[in-house]
Design an enzyme around this catalytic site. Structure first.
Site, PDB file in Angstrom:
ATOM      1  N   TYR A   8      39.620  24.510  50.903  1.00 48.99           N
ATOM      2  CA  TYR A   8      40.327  25.305  52.583  1.00 48.99           C
ATOM      3  C   TYR A   8      39.887  24.827  53.866  1.00 48.99           C
ATOM      4  O   TYR A   8      39.242  24.897  54.437  1.00 48.99           O
ATOM      5  CB  TYR A   8      40.692  26.333  52.421  1.00 48.99           C
ATOM      6  CG  TYR A   8      40.221  26.897  51.678  1.00 48.99           C
ATOM      7  CD1 TYR A   8      38.600  27.986  52.417  1.00 48.99           C
ATOM      8  CD2 TYR A   8      40.171  28.256  50.595  1.00 48.99           C
ATOM      9  CE1 TYR A   8      38.242  28.896  52.091  1.00 48.99           C
ATOM     10  CE2 TYR A   8      39.563  29.369  50.088  1.00 48.99           C
ATOM     11  CZ  TYR A   8      38.594  29.502  50.911  1.00 48.99           C
ATOM     12  OH  TYR A   8      37.400  30.848  50.092  1.00 48.99           O
TER      13      TYR A   8
ATOM     14  N   GLU B 287      48.508  28.412  55.806  1.00 47.20           N
ATOM     15  CA  GLU B 287      47.301  28.498  54.731  1.00 47.20           C
ATOM     16  C   GLU B 287      48.004  28.855  53.876  1.00 47.20           C
ATOM     17  O   GLU B 287      48.576  30.525  54.183  1.00 47.20           O
ATOM     18  CB  GLU B 287      46.501  27.583  54.393  1.00 47.20           C
ATOM     19  CG  GLU B 287      45.730  27.037  55.006  1.00 47.20           C
ATOM     20  CD  GLU B 287      44.242  26.838  55.624  1.00 47.20           C
ATOM     21  OE1 GLU B 287      43.514  26.020  55.673  1.00 47.20           O
ATOM     22  OE2 GLU B 287      43.693  27.076  54.880  1.00 47.20           O
TER      23      GLU B 287
ATOM     24  N   CYS C 280      39.244  68.867  34.688  1.00 47.80           N
ATOM     25  CA  CYS C 280      38.321  69.572  33.105  1.00 47.80           C
ATOM     26  C   CYS C 280      36.799  69.941  33.970  1.00 47.80           C
ATOM     27  O   CYS C 280      35.824  68.693  34.473  1.00 47.80           O
ATOM     28  CB  CYS C 280      38.615  68.832  32.642  1.00 47.80           C
ATOM     29  SG  CYS C 280      37.715  68.927  30.303  1.00 47.80           S
TER      30      CYS C 280
ATOM     31  N   LYS D 141      47.672  31.553  50.835  1.00 45.77           N
ATOM     32  CA  LYS D 141      46.655  32.877  50.716  1.00 45.77           C
ATOM     33  C   LYS D 141      46.476  33.017  49.197  1.00 45.77           C
ATOM     34  O   LYS D 141      47.433  33.353  48.445  1.00 45.77           O
ATOM     35  CB  LYS D 141      46.528  33.918  50.927  1.00 45.77           C
ATOM     36  CG  LYS D 141      45.875  34.885  50.449  1.00 45.77           C
ATOM     37  CD  LYS D 141      45.319  36.731  51.323  1.00 45.77           C
ATOM     38  CE  LYS D 141      44.053  37.543  50.709  1.00 45.77           C
ATOM     39  NZ  LYS D 141      43.894  37.569  49.747  1.00 45.77           N
TER      40      LYS D 141
ATOM     41  N   CYS E  58      42.374  71.195  29.027  1.00 43.05           N
ATOM     42  CA  CYS E  58      42.164  69.249  28.925  1.00 43.05           C
ATOM     43  C   CYS E  58      42.993  68.748  27.738  1.00 43.05           C
ATOM     44  O   CYS E  58      42.568  69.243  27.079  1.00 43.05           O
ATOM     45  CB  CYS E  58      40.723  69.098  29.473  1.00 43.05           C
ATOM     46  SG  CYS E  58      40.484  67.379  29.447  1.00 43.05           S
TER      47      CYS E  58
ATOM     48  N   CYS F 235      39.368  67.895  25.201  1.00 42.42           N
ATOM     49  CA  CYS F 235      38.857  68.862  25.324  1.00 42.42           C
ATOM     50  C   CYS F 235      39.516  70.140  24.380  1.00 42.42           C
ATOM     51  O   CYS F 235      38.450  71.058  23.928  1.00 42.42           O
ATOM     52  CB  CYS F 235      37.378  68.660  25.361  1.00 42.42           C
ATOM     53  SG  CYS F 235      37.820  69.830  27.564  1.00 42.42           S
TER      54      CYS F 235
ATOM     55  N   LYS G 114      50.128  39.239  54.541  1.00 44.01           N
ATOM     56  CA  LYS G 114      50.271  39.164  52.763  1.00 44.01           C
ATOM     57  C   LYS G 114      51.575  39.645  52.938  1.00 44.01           C
ATOM     58  O   LYS G 114      52.682  39.845  53.994  1.00 44.01           O
ATOM     59  CB  LYS G 114      50.014  41.296  52.659  1.00 44.01           C
ATOM     60  CG  LYS G 114      47.994  41.050  52.726  1.00 44.01           C
ATOM     61  CD  LYS G 114      47.183  39.744  51.755  1.00 44.01           C
ATOM     62  CE  LYS G 114      47.777  40.129  50.060  1.00 44.01           C
ATOM     63  NZ  LYS G 114      46.575  41.300  50.633  1.00 44.01           N
TER      64      LYS G 114
ATOM     65  N   ASP H 247      45.965  32.935  44.467  1.00 44.58           N
ATOM     66  CA  ASP H 247      45.364  34.110  44.148  1.00 44.58           C
ATOM     67  C   ASP H 247      43.979  33.670  43.359  1.00 44.58           C
ATOM     68  O   ASP H 247      44.721  33.831  41.614  1.00 44.58           O
ATOM     69  CB  ASP H 247      46.305  34.673  43.821  1.00 44.58           C
ATOM     70  CG  ASP H 247      46.305  36.192  43.218  1.00 44.58           C
ATOM     71  OD1 ASP H 247      44.778  36.965  43.739  1.00 44.58           O
ATOM     72  OD2 ASP H 247      46.770  37.177  42.881  1.00 44.58           O
TER      73      ASP H 247
ATOM     74  N   CYS I  55      32.814  67.100  27.394  1.00 40.86           N
ATOM     75  CA  CYS I  55      34.026  66.364  27.449  1.00 40.86           C
ATOM     76  C   CYS I  55      34.172  64.849  26.848  1.00 40.86           C
ATOM     77  O   CYS I  55      33.733  64.216  27.682  1.00 40.86           O
ATOM     78  CB  CYS I  55      34.975  66.305  28.839  1.00 40.86           C
ATOM     79  SG  CYS I  55      37.178  65.521  28.467  1.00 40.86           S
TER      80      CYS I  55
END
Length: 685
Positions: A226, A115, A436, A117, A418, A421, A315, A119, A441
């Site tokens: 299914y 079948e 950081c 797959k 950073c 900050c 897949k 999404d 921050c």
């Protein structure tokens, strides 16, 4: 009375006719009448039901959107768990799975069903007395959200099944958004100035989780069924294929591309055919699902680690495209991690326009030799998360210097700071990530707010990325504890937020005060503390106060909690900012204290790993027995593993255990340890 009887007869006639045309249009895609003729039938039925309200039934075609908006979804416990599928990404992995199945069923004839797959979002639909009664999402496999009212709005899901269907049964399937519907919705949202949906799956999931069914009804969702989940007091078909034909006969919509396959050659042929055609499908599919056809063989194989042994998802390779890397940006995570990301020339990949992609860390960038200005290959990992595969070297015109986070963030003082900050960053020895160190921050606080309010954590609905950022900018909150000081009038006065929205958020904040302790531990956002480790810590300490006061020695003694996790817990509670936040949370949260585990049981908190196939029980059952007897379990060997339980066809874990000097035991020895015989008495298994 005569008028009522006439109306009743006409209503029944109209319903039969409308249900027939619904089936022809939404299931068979073969309409027999025009839209105008269909609308006329529906209007006539609506008029009669308005005149005679006693004739209205839940299964009437007019009741597709007949419910009030919900305050929250209820929970449905699945009668049979909705298992997740294991994945194969190469043909070798698929062949390995077929070989394992063949070995577990020696000498038996095998047949498979292939079948697509889909999404979308998995759902389970229960029918009682011929009518749709309950619909739920997969959830955690054991329990899902009750989305019955929203599922009723999907025309390809029948509200009433054919007369020859059993009294009580469940079917399972996938709710999805066709590509055409996804494109249409995004065009409409663009016109209205609304954010676009990222992909059809997210759009489908969001549409099905609307608290107001009328919103779901406006979205062109579809569904393919299914599987036959269960049937009450009635035989099940002998094969999965026969079950599919049966539910099709009852009025459910199946994917017309399902196919029976006799062997691995036919499976691979099916895969190759649809991999080549995937972009022409009217829906998103990220692979194929291969199932054993025999129901009896499925039952005998059972499942392991919440995955059926009798099915696998093979897949498709991720969608890919090439584009230019314009820049590398740096974002700051909630634990202070500096996360590089790619700024790309927009490119269309698998139905989505990609403008940014993850680069993970500096080591990953250097390993792939990615440089500014490169033409790069972009893919959607799992067809969802955009990432850079690597550069197209033949298109590189010059050789820019290798990327460096320290160089990227270097200031006039020669030190790296950073980007949010300005704190000087640091790079712990032996670690990949830069950090950081400033717990205050703003970027870390915003990420912490988003994590703290998320569903697996404190589940404060209505506060997401935008509101978290706005609350910080407006000074309404400076840390997660400040959320509990918010007042309705503060929120209601904000532009674009009325009193109703403000009340909903305050109500959600109030409700979060009674969240279970594992959710509270997870919500703190301590590095390496996911939902599983949070539950482990709850069993050991039983309260937030006890965890905050835990010593390194106490933490080191917990099986399954490694050195890095101990370091992150200690560092979190030693931080002065975090200490103040926790103190405030202790004063507002009403989470009850959990009784800690006082008895270790016969397995004495020791850690067990299982490899191979056990004879008398599934791996899940073995895990449960171990935990009940006081032991802990891990999917793979760690430095704390005490015993490796070895079944048939043991894998690489056995060699790893031997190399580390970890004792291997048989299934029988495990059972004897769990249930040792009393002195002078025969052993009970």
């Amino acid at each position: 009375m005569t008028d009522l009887l006439k109306a009743q007869a006409r209503v029944q006639e109209l319903r039969r006719e409308i249900e027939h045309h619904n089936y022809q249009y939404y299931v068979l895609d073969a309409p027999e009448i025009s839209d105008e003729e269909y609308d006329a039938l529906l209007r006539e039925l609506q008029k009669l039901e308005t005149e005679f309200p006693s004739l209205v039934t839940p299964a009437s075609p007019t009741q597709r959107v007949g419910a009030e908006p919900l305050k929250a979804f209820g929970v449905v416990r699945h009668r049979r768990p909705l298992l997740s599928l294991g994945n194969a990404f190469t043909k070798d992995e698929l062949r390995d799975w077929v070989q394992r199945v063949t070995k577990l069923l020696p000498g038996e004839k095998l047949e498979f069903v292939c079948e697509h797959k889909m999404d979308g979002l998995a759902v389970a639909l229960t029918y009682e007395n011929g009518q749709f009664s309950v619909g739920a999402t997969r959830g955690d496999g054991e329990e899902g959200e009750n989305v019955t009212q929203n599922l009723r709005t999907i025309h390809s899901i029948p509200l009433k099944v054919r007369d020859d269907a059993p009294q009580s049964f469940e079917v399972r399937g996938e709710v999805f958004l066709p590509r055409s519907g996804f494109e249409k919705m995004n065009k409409e949202r663009e016109k209205e100035g609304l954010p676009l949906f990222a992909n059809p799956r997210n759009a489908a999931a969001g549409s099905l989780r609307q608290l107001d069914p009328s919103v779901t009804a406006k979205r062109p969702l579809d569904a393919f069924l299914y599987q036959l989940g269960w049937v009450e007091d009635r035989w099940m078909p002998e094969t999965h294929w026969d079950a599919l034909q049966l539910i099709k006969k009852w009025g459910f919509k199946l994917n017309p591309n399902n196919r029976r396959c006799a062997d691995i050659t036919e499976i691979e042929k099916y895969y190759n055919e649809w991999y080549a055609k995937r972009d022409g499908l009217p829906y998103e599919a990220d692979g194929i699902v291969v199932k054993l056809n025999s129901i009896d063989q499925q039952k005998r194989l059972g499942s392991v680690a919440r995955e059926p042994r009798w099915a696998i998802a093979f897949k498709f390779p991720a969608h890919r495209a090439t584009t230019q890397l314009k820049d590398i940006g740096i974002s700051v995570g909630r634990t202070g991690t500096l996360n590089p990301y790619a700024v790309l020339e927009p490119v269309y990949v698998g139905g989505v326009v990609i403008r940014q992609a993850t680069l993970h860390n500096e080591d990953n960038i250097r390993r792939k030799d990615i440089r500014l200005g490169d033409t790069v290959i972009v893919q959607r990992a799992g067809d969802v998360i955009p990432q850079i595969v690597g550069p197209v070297l033949e298109k590189r015109k010059n050789t820019p210097p290798a990327f460096s986070i320290e160089e990227k963030l270097k200031g006039k003082d020669g030190k790296a700071h950073c980007p949010v900050c300005g704190s000087e960053i640091y790079h712990p020895q032996g670690e990949v990530m830069y950090y950081c160190p400033n717990a205050a921050c703003p970027a870390q606080i915003q990420e912490s707010l988003e994590h703290f309010t998320s569903r697996p954590a404190m589940d404060i609905r209505g506060i997401g990325e935008k509101l978290s950022a706005a609350f910080l900018v407006e000074g309404l909150v400076k840390n997660v504890a400040d959320l509990y000081d918010l007042k309705t009038e503060q929120l209601a006065s904000r532009e674009g937020m009325g009193e109703k929205s403000a009340n909903n958020i305050i109500s959600a904040i109030e409700k979060s005060k009674t969240r279970p302790l594992p959710n509270v531990f997870f919500a703190l956002g301590i590095r390496h503390i996911g939902e599983e480790n949070a539950a482990l810590l709850v069993k050991q300490f039983g309260s937030l106060k006890a965890l905050s006061e835990a010593t390194r020695t106490q933490l080191d003694a917990i099986p399954g909690i490694g050195e890095k996790i101990v370091d992150s817990i200690v560092a979190y509670f030693q931080n002065k900012t975090n200490e103040k936040v926790v103190e405030r949370l202790l004063t507002v949260l009403k989470t009850p204290q959990v009784e800690t585990e006082k008895k270790a049981g016969p397995l004495k908190c020791e850690e067990y790993v299982i490899t191979g196939t056990l004879k008398s029980m599934s791996r899940e059952q073995a895990w449960e027995k171990i935990r009940t007897a006081g032991g802990t379990t891990k999917p793979d060997i760690t430095k704390n593993t005490k015993y490796l339980v070895v079944g048939e066809d043991a894998g690489s874990k056995l060699e790893k255990a031997k190399a580390r000097g970890i004792k291997s035991i048989t299934e029988e020895e495990l059972l004897k340890m769990i249930n040792p015989p009393a002195s002078g008495q025969p052993r009970l298994l």
